[in-house]
Design an enzyme around this catalytic site. Structure first.
Site, short mmCIF file in Angstrom:
data_model
loop_
_atom_site.label_atom_id
_atom_site.label_comp_id
_atom_site.label_asym_id
_atom_site.label_seq_id
_atom_site.Cartn_x
_atom_site.Cartn_y
_atom_site.Cartn_z
N CYS A 187 5.54 -1.87 23.13
CA CYS A 187 4.37 -2.75 23.21
C CYS A 187 3.35 -2.19 24.20
O CYS A 187 2.15 -2.20 23.93
CB CYS A 187 4.79 -4.16 23.61
SG CYS A 187 5.63 -4.30 25.22
N SER A 215 8.42 -13.64 27.67
CA SER A 215 8.20 -12.99 26.37
C SER A 215 9.12 -11.80 26.16
O SER A 215 9.07 -11.16 25.11
CB SER A 215 6.74 -12.52 26.26
OG SER A 215 6.47 -11.48 27.17
N GLY A 267 12.68 -10.67 25.49
CA GLY A 267 14.01 -11.10 25.06
C GLY A 267 15.08 -10.11 25.45
O GLY A 267 14.81 -9.09 26.10
N PRO A 268 16.33 -10.35 25.03
CA PRO A 268 17.44 -9.46 25.38
C PRO A 268 17.24 -8.02 24.94
O PRO A 268 17.60 -7.09 25.65
CB PRO A 268 18.64 -10.10 24.66
CG PRO A 268 18.26 -11.53 24.48
CD PRO A 268 16.78 -11.54 24.28
N GLY A 269 16.65 -7.83 23.75
CA GLY A 269 16.43 -6.47 23.27
C GLY A 269 15.47 -5.70 24.16
O GLY A 269 15.71 -4.54 24.51
N SER A 312 16.67 -10.87 15.07
CA SER A 312 16.11 -12.22 14.95
C SER A 312 15.64 -12.77 16.28
O SER A 312 15.55 -13.99 16.45
CB SER A 312 17.15 -13.15 14.32
OG SER A 312 18.35 -13.18 15.11
N ALA A 357 17.14 -4.81 27.42
CA ALA A 357 18.15 -3.76 27.28
C ALA A 357 17.51 -2.38 27.12
O ALA A 357 18.19 -1.36 27.27
CB ALA A 357 19.04 -4.05 26.08
N ASN A 358 16.21 -2.35 26.84
CA ASN A 358 15.53 -1.09 26.53
C ASN A 358 14.58 -0.62 27.63
O ASN A 358 13.71 0.22 27.37
CB ASN A 358 14.71 -1.25 25.24
CG ASN A 358 15.58 -1.30 24.00
OD1 ASN A 358 16.62 -0.67 23.94
ND2 ASN A 358 15.16 -2.07 23.02
#
Length: 312
Positions: free
Chosen positions: A128, A160, A162-164, A10, A167-168
């Site tokens: 992306c 733009s 986020g945490p995800g 989310s 983390a990647n």
């Protein structure tokens, strides 16, 4: 009847995708939004829009009343979390569209190879940066005899990411590099991501460098222009920032490529800008738009072909 979809994650990407499905898709129906933070903006927006929600992750998703009716699940979490999600979802017969760099399923970049993997239960959307740049790598590849090298630099606003996404980062570079080779067609690839904290936030910018042999500048220029037009069909804000640049690398002054050695040929540089549709974050977040647009286009193509074939 439109197949129903769930989104796991989310955050920025998942929320943008949810809004995009609800506003633009005539093929996919939004059914559930899944998170792990009960106070997340994405879950709150989903609830206001009448979408089923859970903050208990994949376990909560499987307990929702609508779970049995869900046909396709988008995963917008992290590469590590996706490993478990994939096992659960595929065991339950769900089509998985992976927006993490986990790369469990085959890489899919819509204008290059979308139809090649529609029979796969898990399709990976690379990153992306990969969605923005691999079409350009492939555009050079198809206009030349040999594509020795492809390197991409993706620059996005830190707001733009986020945490995800944060983390990647390691998975981003490795997955994008691998897709530059396997989808873009370069013999060797390299990927770099830059999170830019500039204020006001910068629009997504991407730079593509290639070294090729055979073909000519006019053919490459035309191939790039045609590919830009193709991508604009589902990402209207995708455009060349300036004219394609060329440099001849002669045999008398070769560049040293990893695992290839000294090489000569034609260096091509493509400068891109990706303006987002501002479905969730403002237009500077083109990284969200190109990723979610590619995922939705792939899911719609899967629904239009695979489900129709099964029905027949």
């Amino acid at each position: 009847m439109k197949p129903k979809a769930a989104i796991i994650g989310s955050g920025n990407i998942g929320t943008d995708l949810m809004i995009k499905i609800m506003r633009t898709s005539d093929v996919i129906e939004m059914a559930a939004m899944v998170g792990i933070d009960p106070s997340s903006d994405g879950l709150a927006r989903a609830e206001r829009l009448g979408v089923a929600t859970t903050h208990e992750g994949i376990d909560g998703l499987t307990q929702l009343d609508c779970y049995d009716d869900i046909r396709v699940v988008f995963d917008a979490t992290s590469a590590k979390a996706h490993e478990r999600h994939d096992k659960v979802l595929r065991a339950d017969g769900k089509q998985v569209i992976d927006l993490t760099p986990a790369a469990i399923g085959p890489y899919v970049v819509p204008p290059v190879n979308m139809d090649a993997h529609l029979d796969q239960a898990n399709m990976n959307m690379v990153t992306c940066g990969g969605q923005a740049t691999i079409p350009m790598v492939y555009a050079v590849k198809r206009a030349t005899d040999r594509l020795l090298y492809g390197e991409i630099v993706a620059s996005i606003s830190s707001k733009s990411a986020g945490p995800g996404t944060r983390a990647n980062i390691d998975e981003f570079t490795e997955t994008t590099r691998a897709a530059i080779e396997s989808v873009g067609g370069a013999e060797r690839g390299k990927a770099i991501i830059v999170l830019n904290p500039a204020e006001p936030p910068m629009i997504m910018r991407d730079t593509v460098f290639t070294l090729s042999q055979g073909g000519d500048q006019d053919a490459i220029r035309q191939s790039v222009a045609e590919m830009v037009e193709t991508v604009q069909g589902y990402v209207p804000g995708y455009r060349l920032k300036q004219d394609v640049q060329f440099e001849v690398i002669g045999d008398n002054n070769p560049v040293n490529l990893p695992d290839i050695g000294p090489a000569s040929g034609l260096k091509t540089t493509v400068f891109l800008e990706v303006e987002g549709a501002a479905h969730y974050l403002p237009a500077y977040a083109g990284n969200l738009d190109i990723m979610t647009s590619a995922a939705l286009k792939t899911a719609e193509r899967w629904a239009e072909t695979t489900l129709q074939t099964r029905a027949a």
